[in-house]
Design a protein around this motif. Structure first.
Motif, short mmCIF file in Angstrom:
data_model
loop_
_atom_site.label_atom_id
_atom_site.label_comp_id
_atom_site.label_asym_id
_atom_site.label_seq_id
_atom_site.Cartn_x
_atom_site.Cartn_y
_atom_site.Cartn_z
N MET A 125 44.59 51.43 25.18
CA MET A 125 44.42 50.19 24.78
C MET A 125 43.81 49.55 25.49
SD MET A 125 46.09 46.51 24.37
CE MET A 125 47.91 47.72 23.29
N LYS A 126 42.19 49.57 25.52
CA LYS A 126 41.51 48.64 26.99
C LYS A 126 41.37 47.37 26.76
CE LYS A 126 36.86 48.93 27.96
NZ LYS A 126 35.30 49.41 27.64
N CYS A 127 41.11 46.83 27.38
CA CYS A 127 42.00 45.08 27.84
C CYS A 127 40.67 44.73 28.87
CB CYS A 127 42.61 45.32 28.89
SG CYS A 127 43.97 45.61 28.62
N LEU A 128 40.44 42.96 28.72
CA LEU A 128 39.60 42.21 29.08
C LEU A 128 40.06 41.07 30.31
CD1 LEU A 128 36.38 42.06 29.04
CD2 LEU A 128 36.89 40.12 28.17
N GLY A 129 39.85 41.33 31.86
CA GLY A 129 40.46 40.76 32.62
C GLY A 129 39.69 39.51 32.48
N MET A 130 40.34 37.88 32.86
CA MET A 130 39.10 36.89 32.65
C MET A 130 39.71 35.81 34.16
SD MET A 130 38.15 36.11 29.02
CE MET A 130 39.86 36.48 28.58
N ASP A 131 38.84 35.39 35.13
CA ASP A 131 38.37 34.58 35.67
C ASP A 131 38.03 33.00 35.70
OD1 ASP A 131 39.90 33.23 38.29
OD2 ASP A 131 38.76 34.58 39.71
N LEU A 132 38.49 32.24 35.34
CA LEU A 132 37.52 31.10 34.75
C LEU A 132 38.01 30.40 35.71
CD1 LEU A 132 36.35 29.74 32.29
CD2 LEU A 132 37.84 28.48 31.51
N GLY A 133 36.60 29.74 36.10
CA GLY A 133 36.22 28.99 36.94
C GLY A 133 35.36 27.53 36.56
N THR A 134 35.09 26.69 37.44
CA THR A 134 34.03 25.38 36.74
C THR A 134 32.68 26.11 36.61
OG1 THR A 134 33.41 25.21 38.91
CG2 THR A 134 35.04 23.77 38.34
N LYS A 135 32.63 27.01 36.85
CA LYS A 135 30.54 26.81 36.78
C LYS A 135 30.54 28.33 36.45
CE LYS A 135 28.82 23.90 40.03
NZ LYS A 135 28.11 23.60 41.70
N THR A 136 31.60 29.29 36.83
CA THR A 136 31.38 31.27 36.25
C THR A 136 32.56 31.11 35.21
OG1 THR A 136 32.47 31.28 37.86
CG2 THR A 136 29.87 31.08 38.37
N LEU A 137 32.63 32.35 35.25
CA LEU A 137 33.36 33.48 34.69
C LEU A 137 33.24 35.42 34.51
CD1 LEU A 137 36.15 33.70 32.22
CD2 LEU A 137 34.68 34.16 30.89
N GLY A 138 34.57 34.97 35.61
CA GLY A 138 34.79 36.26 36.27
C GLY A 138 35.08 37.30 35.38
N LEU A 139 34.75 38.58 35.19
CA LEU A 139 35.45 39.82 33.64
C LEU A 139 35.48 40.66 34.82
CD1 LEU A 139 32.53 38.98 31.02
CD2 LEU A 139 34.68 37.92 31.12
N ALA A 140 36.49 41.63 33.98
CA ALA A 140 36.80 42.64 34.81
C ALA A 140 37.54 43.45 33.49
CB ALA A 140 38.22 42.80 35.25
N THR A 141 37.17 44.99 33.44
CA THR A 141 37.50 45.76 31.81
C THR A 141 38.44 46.80 32.73
OG1 THR A 141 35.96 46.98 32.48
CG2 THR A 141 35.44 45.50 30.39
N SER A 142 39.17 47.75 31.61
CA SER A 142 40.04 48.36 32.63
C SER A 142 39.79 49.66 31.45
CB SER A 142 41.60 48.27 31.55
OG SER A 142 41.36 48.96 30.56
#
Length: 137
Positions: free
Chosen positions: A1-18
Protein backbone atom coordinates in the motif's frame (compact mmCIF):
# COMPACT_ATOMS: atom_id res chain seq x y z
CA UNK A 1 0.00 0.00 0.00
CA UNK A 2 1.61 3.26 -1.12
CA UNK A 3 1.54 5.91 1.62
CA UNK A 4 2.12 9.66 1.71
CA UNK A 5 3.67 11.10 4.88
CA UNK A 6 3.20 14.79 5.64
CA UNK A 7 4.93 17.24 7.99
CA UNK A 8 2.95 20.50 8.11
CA UNK A 9 4.76 23.67 9.08
CA UNK A 10 3.69 27.31 9.05
CA UNK A 11 5.05 27.92 5.53
CA UNK A 12 5.95 24.47 4.20
CA UNK A 13 4.63 20.95 3.90
CA UNK A 14 7.21 18.20 3.82
CA UNK A 15 6.17 15.10 1.88
CA UNK A 16 7.48 11.56 1.91
CA UNK A 17 6.32 8.46 0.09
CA UNK A 18 6.55 4.77 0.75
CA UNK A 19 7.22 2.00 -1.69
CA UNK A 20 4.20 -0.01 -2.95
CA UNK A 21 4.65 -2.58 -0.19
CA UNK A 22 4.59 0.10 2.52
CA UNK A 23 8.00 -0.87 3.90
CA UNK A 24 10.41 1.95 3.05
CA UNK A 25 9.76 5.69 3.57
CA UNK A 26 11.64 8.16 1.37
CA UNK A 27 11.63 11.98 1.26
CA UNK A 28 9.62 13.20 -1.74
CA UNK A 29 9.48 17.00 -1.82
CA UNK A 30 8.72 20.16 0.14
CA UNK A 31 5.84 22.40 -0.84
CA UNK A 32 5.86 26.09 0.08
CA UNK A 33 2.48 27.69 0.62
CA UNK A 34 0.75 30.95 1.49
CA UNK A 35 -2.82 29.66 1.29
CA UNK A 36 -3.92 26.43 2.99
CA UNK A 37 -6.67 25.77 0.42
CA UNK A 38 -4.20 25.94 -2.47
CA UNK A 39 -1.93 23.59 -0.53
CA UNK A 40 -4.77 21.08 -0.09
CA UNK A 41 -5.47 21.22 -3.84
CA UNK A 42 -1.79 20.57 -4.60
CA UNK A 43 -1.70 17.60 -2.21
CA UNK A 44 -4.87 16.15 -3.80
CA UNK A 45 -3.14 16.34 -7.18
CA UNK A 46 -0.04 14.55 -5.81
CA UNK A 47 -2.22 11.84 -4.24
CA UNK A 48 -3.77 11.18 -7.63
CA UNK A 49 -0.50 11.32 -9.59
CA UNK A 50 1.34 8.95 -7.22
CA UNK A 51 -1.62 6.60 -6.66
CA UNK A 52 -1.49 7.09 -2.89
CA UNK A 53 -3.65 4.73 -0.84
CA UNK A 54 -2.92 5.91 2.72
CA UNK A 55 -2.26 9.33 4.24
CA UNK A 56 -0.14 9.92 7.34
CA UNK A 57 0.10 13.35 8.98
CA UNK A 58 2.40 14.42 11.79
CA UNK A 59 0.62 15.60 14.96
CA UNK A 60 2.75 18.36 16.52
CA UNK A 61 2.10 17.86 20.23
CA UNK A 62 4.14 19.83 22.73
CA UNK A 63 6.89 17.98 24.59
CA UNK A 64 4.66 17.82 27.71
CA UNK A 65 1.92 16.15 25.57
CA UNK A 66 -0.28 19.27 25.57
CA UNK A 67 -1.91 20.61 22.42
CA UNK A 68 -0.94 24.04 21.09
CA UNK A 69 -1.70 26.21 18.08
CA UNK A 70 0.23 23.92 15.73
CA UNK A 71 -2.24 21.11 16.51
CA UNK A 72 -5.13 23.42 15.60
CA UNK A 73 -3.44 24.22 12.25
CA UNK A 74 -2.84 20.51 11.63
CA UNK A 75 -6.44 19.56 12.46
CA UNK A 76 -7.69 22.29 10.12
CA UNK A 77 -5.48 21.00 7.29
CA UNK A 78 -6.59 17.42 8.01
CA UNK A 79 -10.29 18.38 7.85
CA UNK A 80 -9.83 20.29 4.58
CA UNK A 81 -7.91 17.41 3.00
CA UNK A 82 -10.40 14.77 4.20
CA UNK A 83 -13.19 16.77 2.53
CA UNK A 84 -11.36 16.47 -0.81
CA UNK A 85 -10.21 12.85 -0.70
CA UNK A 86 -12.09 9.73 0.25
CA UNK A 87 -9.58 8.25 2.67
CA UNK A 88 -8.83 8.63 6.36
CA UNK A 89 -5.72 10.41 7.54
CA UNK A 90 -3.65 8.70 10.24
CA UNK A 91 -2.15 11.06 12.82
CA UNK A 92 1.32 10.21 14.13
CA UNK A 93 3.11 11.92 17.03
CA UNK A 94 5.85 13.95 15.36
CA UNK A 95 7.71 15.19 18.42
CA UNK A 96 11.44 15.32 17.66
CA UNK A 97 10.97 14.24 14.02
CA UNK A 98 12.73 17.39 12.80
CA UNK A 99 15.55 16.82 15.31
CA UNK A 100 15.95 13.27 14.01
CA UNK A 101 15.85 14.52 10.40
CA UNK A 102 18.56 17.07 11.21
CA UNK A 103 20.75 14.34 12.71
CA UNK A 104 20.29 12.19 9.60
CA UNK A 105 21.30 15.07 7.32
CA UNK A 106 24.28 16.08 9.46
CA UNK A 107 25.52 12.49 9.57
CA UNK A 108 25.44 12.45 5.77
CA UNK A 109 27.70 15.55 5.74
CA UNK A 110 25.10 17.77 4.09
CA UNK A 111 25.88 21.49 4.22
CA UNK A 112 23.56 23.68 6.32
CA UNK A 113 22.11 25.61 3.34
CA UNK A 114 21.29 22.32 1.60
CA UNK A 115 19.76 20.84 4.77
CA UNK A 116 17.26 23.70 4.94
CA UNK A 117 15.94 22.75 1.49
CA UNK A 118 15.17 19.13 2.40
CA UNK A 119 14.65 19.06 6.17
CA UNK A 120 10.83 19.08 5.95
CA UNK A 121 10.71 16.19 3.47
CA UNK A 122 13.16 14.20 5.59
CA UNK A 123 11.05 14.94 8.70
CA UNK A 124 8.00 13.68 6.75
CA UNK A 125 9.91 10.48 5.98
CA UNK A 126 10.67 10.07 9.71
CA UNK A 127 6.95 10.47 10.47
CA UNK A 128 6.00 8.02 7.73
CA UNK A 129 8.65 5.54 8.85
CA UNK A 130 7.26 5.71 12.40
CA UNK A 131 3.82 4.85 11.05
CA UNK A 132 5.09 2.01 8.84
CA UNK A 133 7.05 0.44 11.71
CA UNK A 134 3.99 0.72 14.00
CA UNK A 135 1.86 -1.06 11.39
CA UNK A 136 4.36 -3.93 11.12
CA UNK A 137 4.44 -4.53 14.90
Amino acid sequence: MKCLGMDLGTKTLGLATSDKLGIIASPYKTLRYDDINSLVDEVVKIISELHIEKLVLGMPKNMNNSLGFAVERTNNFKALLENKVNMPIELIDERLSTVEAEKILISSDMRRENRKKVIDAVAASVILDTYLRKERD
